[in-house]
Design an enzyme around this catalytic site. Sequence first.
Site, mmCIF file in Angstrom:
data_model
loop_
_atom_site.group_PDB
_atom_site.id
_atom_site.type_symbol
_atom_site.label_atom_id
_atom_site.label_comp_id
_atom_site.label_asym_id
_atom_site.label_seq_id
_atom_site.Cartn_x
_atom_site.Cartn_y
_atom_site.Cartn_z
ATOM 1 C CG PHE A 76 45.983 46.149 33.760
ATOM 2 C CD1 PHE A 76 47.115 45.898 33.009
ATOM 3 C CD2 PHE A 76 44.875 46.728 33.139
ATOM 4 C CE1 PHE A 76 47.145 46.207 31.663
ATOM 5 C CE2 PHE A 76 44.900 47.050 31.794
ATOM 6 C CZ PHE A 76 46.031 46.788 31.051
ATOM 7 C CB ALA A 77 46.004 49.841 39.183
ATOM 8 C CB VAL A 78 42.727 51.153 34.280
ATOM 9 C CG1 VAL A 78 44.043 50.740 33.652
ATOM 10 C CG2 VAL A 78 41.663 50.114 34.048
ATOM 11 C CB VAL A 95 45.496 45.841 41.333
ATOM 12 C CG1 VAL A 95 44.098 46.415 41.097
ATOM 13 C CG2 VAL A 95 46.363 46.815 42.113
ATOM 14 C CG ASP A 96 40.651 42.668 43.038
ATOM 15 O OD1 ASP A 96 41.602 42.036 42.526
ATOM 16 O OD2 ASP A 96 39.460 42.324 42.927
ATOM 17 C CB THR A 111 32.584 28.410 35.957
ATOM 18 O OG1 THR A 111 33.792 28.908 36.537
ATOM 19 C CG2 THR A 111 31.556 28.158 37.033
ATOM 20 C CD GLU A 144 39.002 32.997 36.449
ATOM 21 O OE1 GLU A 144 39.746 33.574 37.272
ATOM 22 O OE2 GLU A 144 37.804 32.706 36.687
HETATM 23 C C1 5GW Z 1 36.230 47.002 37.090
HETATM 24 C C2 5GW Z 1 34.936 46.576 37.262
HETATM 25 C C3 5GW Z 1 34.618 45.258 37.071
HETATM 26 C C4 5GW Z 1 35.623 44.361 36.734
HETATM 27 C C5 5GW Z 1 36.933 44.797 36.550
HETATM 28 C C6 5GW Z 1 37.247 46.120 36.726
HETATM 29 C C7 5GW Z 1 38.629 46.575 36.621
HETATM 30 C C8 5GW Z 1 39.658 45.639 36.672
HETATM 31 C C9 5GW Z 1 38.975 47.949 36.553
HETATM 32 O O1 5GW Z 1 38.130 48.880 36.490
HETATM 33 N N1 5GW Z 1 40.284 48.306 36.560
HETATM 34 C C10 5GW Z 1 41.280 47.373 36.617
HETATM 35 O O2 5GW Z 1 42.446 47.753 36.670
HETATM 36 N N2 5GW Z 1 40.962 46.043 36.633
HETATM 37 C C11 5GW Z 1 42.067 45.075 36.637
HETATM 38 O O3 5GW Z 1 41.618 43.803 36.226
HETATM 39 C C12 5GW Z 1 42.609 44.925 38.057
HETATM 40 O O4 5GW Z 1 43.972 44.572 38.021
HETATM 41 C C13 5GW Z 1 41.770 43.772 38.548
HETATM 42 O O5 5GW Z 1 42.307 43.172 39.695
HETATM 43 C C14 5GW Z 1 41.744 42.887 37.316
HETATM 44 C C15 5GW Z 1 40.633 41.855 37.252
HETATM 45 O O6 5GW Z 1 39.403 42.427 37.613
HETATM 46 P P1 5GW Z 1 38.678 41.984 38.964
HETATM 47 O O7 5GW Z 1 39.687 42.001 40.069
HETATM 48 O O8 5GW Z 1 37.467 42.819 39.173
HETATM 49 O O9 5GW Z 1 38.252 40.496 38.636
HETATM 50 P P2 5GW Z 1 37.812 39.367 39.674
HETATM 51 O O10 5GW Z 1 37.818 38.105 38.874
HETATM 52 O O11 5GW Z 1 38.817 39.316 40.796
HETATM 53 O O12 5GW Z 1 36.445 39.757 40.180
HETATM 54 MN MN MN Z 2 40.409 40.505 41.384
#
Ligand code: 5GW
Ligand code: MN
Length: 299
Positions: free
Chosen positions: A68-70, A159-160, A192, A250
């Site tokens: 997912f990449a939004v 995606v990050d 958690t 999660e």
């Molecule tokens: C944006 C801000 C905070 C949290 C999530 C988002 C976000 C996540 C977004 O704006 N767009 C998006 O595509 N995502 C998707 O959700 C990405 O694939 C992301 O890797 C995934 C999970 O969110 P993360 O990576 O912020 O969660 P954590 O648990 O790695 O911090």
């Molecule tokens: Mn992440």
Amino acid sequence: MICSKKMSEKAIEVAHCQRKLLGKSVNTRSMGLNALTPWLAPIVWDGTYDLSILDKQHNNTRIGLFVFAVKKYIRFLQQFLESAERYFMVGHKVTYYVFTDKVDEVVKPKIADGRILQLHSVVADQRWQDVSMRRMEILTVFTKKHMPNEIDYLVCADVDMVFNDSVGVEILGDLVATIHPGYFFTEPQHFTYERRPISAAYIPDGEGDFYYMAAFYGGKVDEIYKLSMACQNGIIEDKKKNIEAVWQEESHLNRYLVYNKPTKVLSPEYLWDTNVPYKDLAKKKRFVILKKIYKEIRN
Ligand code: 5GW
Ligand code: MN
């Protein structure tokens, strides 16, 4: 005669120690260091498998990578895909399932033969909590409708992240999840997990084996369908009660995996965080969490 008796006694002792290493540790804090879970699922570490055998077994296996990449996270996509081309299931049939709100902005990397890039448009939720939970809903749709005809196994990833070393068919299994690198040495009572009984993600004290991270999991398509349906139903139930699990999807994933044990567990080699203090724990840092600049990304 005496000498060979001693030798065989030694061999038995060594074998016993090795089995102890493989089996359930008395110390729950180091359970993840083993090569097997107490329910006899392998915990995948570098050196515990022979990839040439596994590659042959998976000669015709089709693998999907769901991502997912939004909104602002689209900036991670190019590097993610390029690193996947270098390290993810090299030599196998791979389909990327990319979901984004800006299909036109996607920079398509060079894709090797036998690999396919599918771009899908998805709505961008306002709240970030909803973005990550939306993945479960999309997963239920695709694992039911499209993927059964296209792939055998699906791998779901944040995606990050960036692939930094080989990730191959050793990770494939019916239901596969990865230990969260930050909770590797944590006692289960301090995981958690969602601890409020009112939430559908509730896990009572005393239950649970590992704290899994929702940034990397997978399995057979029908298994991921069952998993995503269960998580999605939990999310909907919670929404009706106006609550949200402590770590969103999660938490629901962890709940599902307590009662549906994964058939394979991935060591933190597969979700490496450069902030983790015990650097030598993972010989290979295969899939690495990028540090986020929170102010820039969160909105
Ligand atoms: C944006 C801000 C905070 C949290 C999530 C988002 C976000 C996540 C977004 O704006 N767009 C998006 O595509 N995502 C998707 O959700 C990405 O694939 C992301 O890797 C995934 C999970 O969110 P993360 O990576 O912020 O969660 P954590 O648990 O790695 O911090
Ligand atoms: Mn992440």
